[in-house]
Motif scaffolding. Structure first.
Motif, PDB file in Angstrom:
ATOM      1  N   ARG A 325       0.812  -1.221   0.000  1.00 35.45           N
ATOM      2  CA  ARG A 325       0.000   0.000   0.000  1.00 35.45           C
ATOM      3  C   ARG A 325       0.844   1.269   0.000  1.00 35.45           C
ATOM      4  O   ARG A 325       0.528   2.238  -0.697  1.00 35.45           O
ATOM      5  CB  ARG A 325      -0.926   0.000   1.227  1.00 35.45           C
ATOM      6  CG  ARG A 325      -1.864   1.198   1.290  1.00 35.45           C
ATOM      7  CD  ARG A 325      -2.851   1.062   2.432  1.00 35.45           C
ATOM      8  NE  ARG A 325      -3.734   2.195   2.523  1.00 35.45           N
ATOM      9  CZ  ARG A 325      -4.844   2.365   1.811  1.00 35.45           C
ATOM     10  NH1 ARG A 325      -5.187   1.430   0.945  1.00 35.45           N
ATOM     11  NH2 ARG A 325      -5.599   3.430   1.960  1.00 35.45           N
ATOM     12  N   PHE A 326       1.927   1.274   0.780  1.00 36.15           N
ATOM     13  CA  PHE A 326       2.686   2.512   0.970  1.00 36.15           C
ATOM     14  C   PHE A 326       4.116   2.466   0.429  1.00 36.15           C
ATOM     15  O   PHE A 326       4.738   3.511   0.282  1.00 36.15           O
ATOM     16  CB  PHE A 326       2.752   2.869   2.459  1.00 36.15           C
ATOM     17  CG  PHE A 326       1.409   3.050   3.111  1.00 36.15           C
ATOM     18  CD1 PHE A 326       0.635   4.175   2.837  1.00 36.15           C
ATOM     19  CD2 PHE A 326       0.912   2.093   3.977  1.00 36.15           C
ATOM     20  CE1 PHE A 326      -0.606   4.345   3.434  1.00 36.15           C
ATOM     21  CE2 PHE A 326      -0.323   2.255   4.585  1.00 36.15           C
ATOM     22  CZ  PHE A 326      -1.094   3.388   4.311  1.00 36.15           C
ATOM     23  N   GLY A 327       4.648   1.287   0.170  1.00 36.14           N
ATOM     24  CA  GLY A 327       6.029   1.169  -0.264  1.00 36.14           C
ATOM     25  C   GLY A 327       6.972   0.897   0.893  1.00 36.14           C
ATOM     26  O   GLY A 327       6.641   1.123   2.055  1.00 36.14           O
ATOM     27  N   ARG A 328       8.165   0.402   0.569  1.00 37.41           N
ATOM     28  CA  ARG A 328       9.122   0.045   1.612  1.00 37.41           C
ATOM     29  C   ARG A 328       9.600   1.239   2.438  1.00 37.41           C
ATOM     30  O   ARG A 328       9.776   1.115   3.660  1.00 37.41           O
ATOM     31  CB  ARG A 328      10.323  -0.692   1.004  1.00 37.41           C
ATOM     32  CG  ARG A 328      10.050  -2.158   0.738  1.00 37.41           C
ATOM     33  CD  ARG A 328      11.328  -2.969   0.702  1.00 37.41           C
ATOM     34  NE  ARG A 328      12.249  -2.555  -0.327  1.00 37.41           N
ATOM     35  CZ  ARG A 328      12.349  -3.114  -1.527  1.00 37.41           C
ATOM     36  NH1 ARG A 328      11.556  -4.113  -1.842  1.00 37.41           N
ATOM     37  NH2 ARG A 328      13.236  -2.701  -2.392  1.00 37.41           N
ATOM     38  N   PRO A 329       9.884   2.411   1.831  1.00 38.79           N
ATOM     39  CA  PRO A 329      10.374   3.527   2.651  1.00 38.79           C
ATOM     40  C   PRO A 329       9.430   3.904   3.784  1.00 38.79           C
ATOM     41  O   PRO A 329       9.866   4.149   4.911  1.00 38.79           O
ATOM     42  CB  PRO A 329      10.538   4.668   1.636  1.00 38.79           C
ATOM     43  CG  PRO A 329      10.766   3.979   0.338  1.00 38.79           C
ATOM     44  CD  PRO A 329       9.906   2.754   0.385  1.00 38.79           C
ATOM     45  N   VAL A 330       8.135   3.958   3.501  1.00 35.53           N
ATOM     46  CA  VAL A 330       7.164   4.316   4.535  1.00 35.53           C
ATOM     47  C   VAL A 330       7.123   3.231   5.602  1.00 35.53           C
ATOM     48  O   VAL A 330       7.051   3.521   6.810  1.00 35.53           O
ATOM     49  CB  VAL A 330       5.770   4.526   3.921  1.00 35.53           C
ATOM     50  CG1 VAL A 330       4.715   4.711   5.014  1.00 35.53           C
ATOM     51  CG2 VAL A 330       5.774   5.741   2.995  1.00 35.53           C
ATOM     52  N   ALA A 331       7.188   1.965   5.193  1.00 30.33           N
ATOM     53  CA  ALA A 331       7.159   0.870   6.156  1.00 30.33           C
ATOM     54  C   ALA A 331       8.362   0.939   7.095  1.00 30.33           C
ATOM     55  O   ALA A 331       8.227   0.790   8.316  1.00 30.33           O
ATOM     56  CB  ALA A 331       7.136  -0.470   5.420  1.00 30.33           C
ATOM     57  N   VAL A 332       9.548   1.175   6.531  1.00 27.71           N
ATOM     58  CA  VAL A 332      10.759   1.231   7.354  1.00 27.71           C
ATOM     59  C   VAL A 332      10.722   2.432   8.296  1.00 27.71           C
ATOM     60  O   VAL A 332      11.007   2.310   9.496  1.00 27.71           O
ATOM     61  CB  VAL A 332      12.011   1.281   6.459  1.00 27.71           C
ATOM     62  CG1 VAL A 332      13.263   1.562   7.293  1.00 27.71           C
ATOM     63  CG2 VAL A 332      12.170  -0.034   5.706  1.00 27.71           C
TER      64      VAL A 332
END
Length: 467
Positions: A325-332
């Motif tokens: 939904r948000f991409g890896r950067p947002v998750a990290v």
């Protein structure tokens, strides 16, 4: 490059098979497990990591909570160093072997070797051997275990399509981490059955051999060459290739934007987690007392491990959805922020319930970061160097955690109560967040300057794909 032994020339791995569907579709656990190769590799991982959990908890009981042995913060730090550092010395070189030799054969032989070393360690525990002898045996077991785990991670892209790697990796790594906690819980139960002395600890530790034998049997059922490597770009002389392992893995990691930035985030997590881990062990042993169903001492350590396992499970359930939904950067970034809040808000009260909740949140958020970095390595690093990158990965983060534990041991009081160290660990998470963003920005700018032809515009990448 020349084809690896057992790999059909021109045959791509499953990760390289083009798939025109959108990046946001998910397989779900049922469809993942319906794939025979994935199911077999997962079963081998679960068996190996169950054995790891039994071994490490059995050894912890023998060293940290054995009434026949006494410990202090520096002694505990030494024990963690034995559990974490072994692979760090040989990993970069062993990684070259994962990129050179048939990974199926490596997994079989390594698991069998680990089984022999587990029994040797159990004999030393039963004989009351401590110090360098016991630590050396444990060092060898843990080193081989880390080698096996790197081989499993490097093999996964041969069984799962590239666009499903985050999901497939999340399910495999999280299931493995949870079963490791189950193994640790089994060790606590076995220690209660066999006794808390050297003899009981030896029997508990020896049970871990069952995991190694099962993992070797399952890995042996793969066809030769089916787990890679597909091609080998290394010199004909094996020792020369091995010697280049560290340098090659580091270069490959630095060339990949998501991997380089992810390393910055995970370094911060490992450092903060290491400090928290030692304080938790000391609090459980010397400061906390039983509160209703919550226990201190070794049972409390088991409850903390269970809380951490629940965090790992939660991370496995939500990471793929968040990334899609948000991409890896947002998750990290979100995981690092939540870890900082949990570290400060739940660490400062220093009560047993707060520490258990912190174990759930800090372990879970750290797993989100790890899953994102694992996927970045599997997607952005070529198969011919992926094993070396995973080995450098392990080396950097294990060394970081041991350094953090050692520094904490020199500063923390024996009862584990140190508000200043809790605040310092919180700041480390925030530094990791800033470092992650800065590395991504710098690396993306460099990549764009090298790749974008003059007069053309860059098309945005799909959210949740390589991001």
């Amino acid at each position: 490059m020349r084809p690896a032994a057992g790999a059909a020339a021109g045959t791509p791995s499953s990760a390289a098979i083009p798939d025109p569907a959108g990046q946001r579709r998910r397989l779900g656990p049922r469809r993942l497990l319906a794939q025979r190769g994935y199911r077999r590799l997962l079963a081998s991982r679960l068996a190996a990591q169950w054995g790891d959990g039994v071994f490490q908890a059995g050894l912890a009981g023998a060293v940290l909570f054995n009434p026949e042995r006494q410990t202090d913060p520096l002694a505990i730090a030494g024990g963690f160093a034995v559990l974490l550092l072994p692979y760090s010395g040989i990993g970069p070189f062993a990684g070259a072997l994962l990129d050179r030799w048939d990974r199926r054969r490596v997994l079989v032989v390594a698991n069998l070797l680990r089984g022999v070393l587990v029994l040797l360690t159990a004999l030393l525990v039963g004989a009351g051997v401590g110090g360098a002898g016991l630590y050396a045996a444990a060092l060898l077991v843990t080193g081989v275990s880390r080698f096996v785990n790197s081989g499993l991670s490097a093999s996964l892209p041969h069984l799962v399509r590239d666009r499903y790697l985050v999901e497939g990796n999340a399910f495999a790594v999280t299931s493995g981490a949870v079963i490791s906690v189950v193994g640790a819980a089994c060790a606590v139960g076995l220690r209660g059955l066999f006794g808390a002395g050297n003899h009981g600890s030896a029997l508990t530790t020896a049970v871990a051999v069952l995991g190694s034998l099962t993992a070797a049997s399952l890995a042996g059922r793969f066809a030769r060459g089916s787990l890679g490597p597909d091609a080998v770009d290394e010199p004909a002389a094996t020792m020369v290739a091995v010697a280049h392992g560290l340098l090659d893995g580091g270069r490959a990691a630095l060339r990949a934007t998501g991997v380089a930035a992810g390393f910055a985030a995970l370094l911060a997590h490992r450092a903060a987690f290491g400090a928290s881990l030692l304080m938790t062990v000391l609090l459980l042993r010397y400061s906390f007392h039983d509160i209703g169903p919550l226990r201190a001492g070794l049972p409390g350590l088991g409850e903390a491990a269970t809380a951490g396992g629940a965090g790992l499970l939660a991370a496995g359930l939500v990471t793929a959805r968040i990334v899609a939904r948000f991409g890896r950067p947002v998750a990290v970034c979100g995981a690092l922020l939540l870890a900082a809040v949990a570290q400060l808000g739940l660490g400062l009260p220093m009560t047993l319930p707060a520490v258990l909740l912190a174990a759930f949140l800090v372990t879970g958020t750290g797993q989100v970061v790890k899953l994102c970095v694992d996927a970045a390595v599997q997607q952005e690093v070529g198969d011919e160097t992926r094993g070396r990158v995973f080995s450098v990965y392990d080396m950097l983060f294990n060394v970081t955690q041991v350094v953090a534990i050692t520094v904490t041991a020199m500063l923390v009081p024996t009862d584990g109560r140190s508000p200043g160290l809790v605040v310092a660990a919180t700041l480390v998470y925030l530094v990791g967040l800033v470092g992650y963003l800065l590395v991504r920005r710098a690396r993306r700018g460099t990549t764009a300057a090298h790749r974008q032809p003059a007069g053309t515009a860059c098309a945005p990448a799909p959210r949740g794909a390589s991001e």
